[in-house]
Design an enzyme around this catalytic site. Structure first.
Site, PDB file in Angstrom:
ATOM      1  N   LYS A  27      29.010   8.282 -39.425  1.00  0.00           N
ATOM      2  CA  LYS A  27      29.893   7.127 -39.134  1.00  0.00           C
ATOM      3  C   LYS A  27      29.291   5.909 -38.216  1.00  0.00           C
ATOM      4  O   LYS A  27      29.791   4.664 -38.131  1.00  0.00           O
ATOM      5  CB  LYS A  27      31.245   7.595 -38.475  1.00  0.00           C
ATOM      6  CG  LYS A  27      32.352   8.116 -39.362  1.00  0.00           C
ATOM      7  CD  LYS A  27      33.188   7.036 -40.002  1.00  0.00           C
ATOM      8  CE  LYS A  27      34.343   7.721 -40.607  1.00  0.00           C
ATOM      9  NZ  LYS A  27      35.079   6.684 -41.568  1.00  0.00           N
ATOM     10  N   SER A 279      28.572  15.325 -44.287  1.00  0.00           N
ATOM     11  CA  SER A 279      29.013  14.097 -43.416  1.00  0.00           C
ATOM     12  C   SER A 279      29.006  14.065 -41.998  1.00  0.00           C
ATOM     13  O   SER A 279      28.834  13.193 -41.302  1.00  0.00           O
ATOM     14  CB  SER A 279      30.119  13.416 -44.014  1.00  0.00           C
ATOM     15  OG  SER A 279      31.274  14.445 -43.941  1.00  0.00           O
TER      16      SER A 279
END
Length: 302
Positions: A27, A279
């Site tokens: 992110k 992720s």
């Protein structure tokens, strides 16, 4: 590349370890790309965002880099590790709602009241372009990859992956993965409805527990994704333990969803060189016992 993973999956597997990224997830890429493009006028009244945790840390870190105050709305059930890390980067954290979507509504209301600049976690082209750098690096490092498996919540990482891959290597398959308890994008892709969940189940993969996917992300996903698959909560829990026990790496449920899809053969049998985007790694250590209990119900496929 993981020899152990190859043995369990029967494939040649390459792991993109975004859990080792600054702030513990991919992110930071999209948040930093967006914030660095903002004008001084856009920064003047501060930044605001809604997040299940990882986007929060990315925006907080990016805001600190530009010396801009940041306010983050997060669900009340967000893992303490993510809340504390976000505060550690200097952001003001407000815990509101039971899930991302309720926190998002509260953040939007606050943004209208204050005039702060809203940094969307996925439905923003600058954010998507930042996330696309994950796949770009994968293709540079391992051009032999024929399939990339990507966890998906709101769709920013998946959309970015698709833009990066399909513009340069359209022959590579891109498979999106969601928890069976939060399959909004999968439902929309399969054409069952508009993708808005009428029931949103509890999932250990809180980072991809999104009720309404992005409009921009869904347009990209509909145009380019090769398939969407779901994994069970037991498969996600088993994948978390597999990575901890076999790879000596702690990852969160969202990243484990993509791992679970490959370990449990939810990807095409013809895929031989698979890239998995792990992720993030911002996992609440207190949930390990829960993972152990859940994973006993579904042993890892081999």
């Amino acid at each position: 590349m993981s020899t152990t993973f190859n043995e369990f999956s029967g494939k040649k597997v390459f792991l993109k370890m975004e859990n080792l990224q600054k702030t513990g997830s991919f992110k930071i890429r999209g948040a930093m790309n967006k914030v660095l493009q903002l004008s001084e006028a856009e920064c003047e009244k501060g930044l605001i965002a809604a997040s299940a945790g990882n986007h929060a840390q990315g925006v907080a870190y990016a805001g600190k880099a530009r010396n801009v105050p940041v306010t983050i709305f997060m669900p009340t059930g967000t893992p303490e590790a993510k809340v504390n890390a976000t505060r550690g980067y200097g952001a003001t954290v407000k815990l509101v709602g039971q899930n991302f979507d309720e926190a998002y509504v509260a953040a939007r209301e606050e943004q209208l009241r204050t005039g702060a600049t809203f940094i969307h976690p996925f439905d923003d082209l600058a954010v998507i372009e930042g996330q696309a750098t994950v796949a770009m690096e994968m293709l540079q490092q391992r051009p032999e990859i024929d399939t990339i498996v990507v966890p998906a919540g709101g769709g920013g990482l998946l959309a970015g992956t698709l833009l990066a891959v399909k513009s340069t290597r359209p022959d590579i398959r891109v498979i999106g993965v969601q928890s069976i308890n939060a399959p909004a994008i999968t439902i929309a892709y399969k054409g069952k409805n508009d993708g808005i969940l009428t029931f949103q189940g509890k999932t250990i993969a809180e980072g991809i527990n999104v009720k309404v996917p992005g409009k921009l992300t869904m347009n990209i996903i509909h145009s380019f994704v090769d398939d969407m698959v779901t994994v069970t909560e037991q498969e996600i829990a088993s994948a978390i333990l597999f990575m901890l026990e076999r790879e000596k790496t702690l990852i969160e449920g969202a990243g484990a969803a993509a791992v679970a899809a490959v370990l449990n053969h939810h990807t095409p049998s013809s895929a031989q060189n698979i890239g998995i985007i792990v992720s993030g790694g911002n996992f609440d250590i207190g949930k390990l016992a829960e993972c152990q209990q859940m994973s006993l119900k579904v042993p890892l496929a081999k």
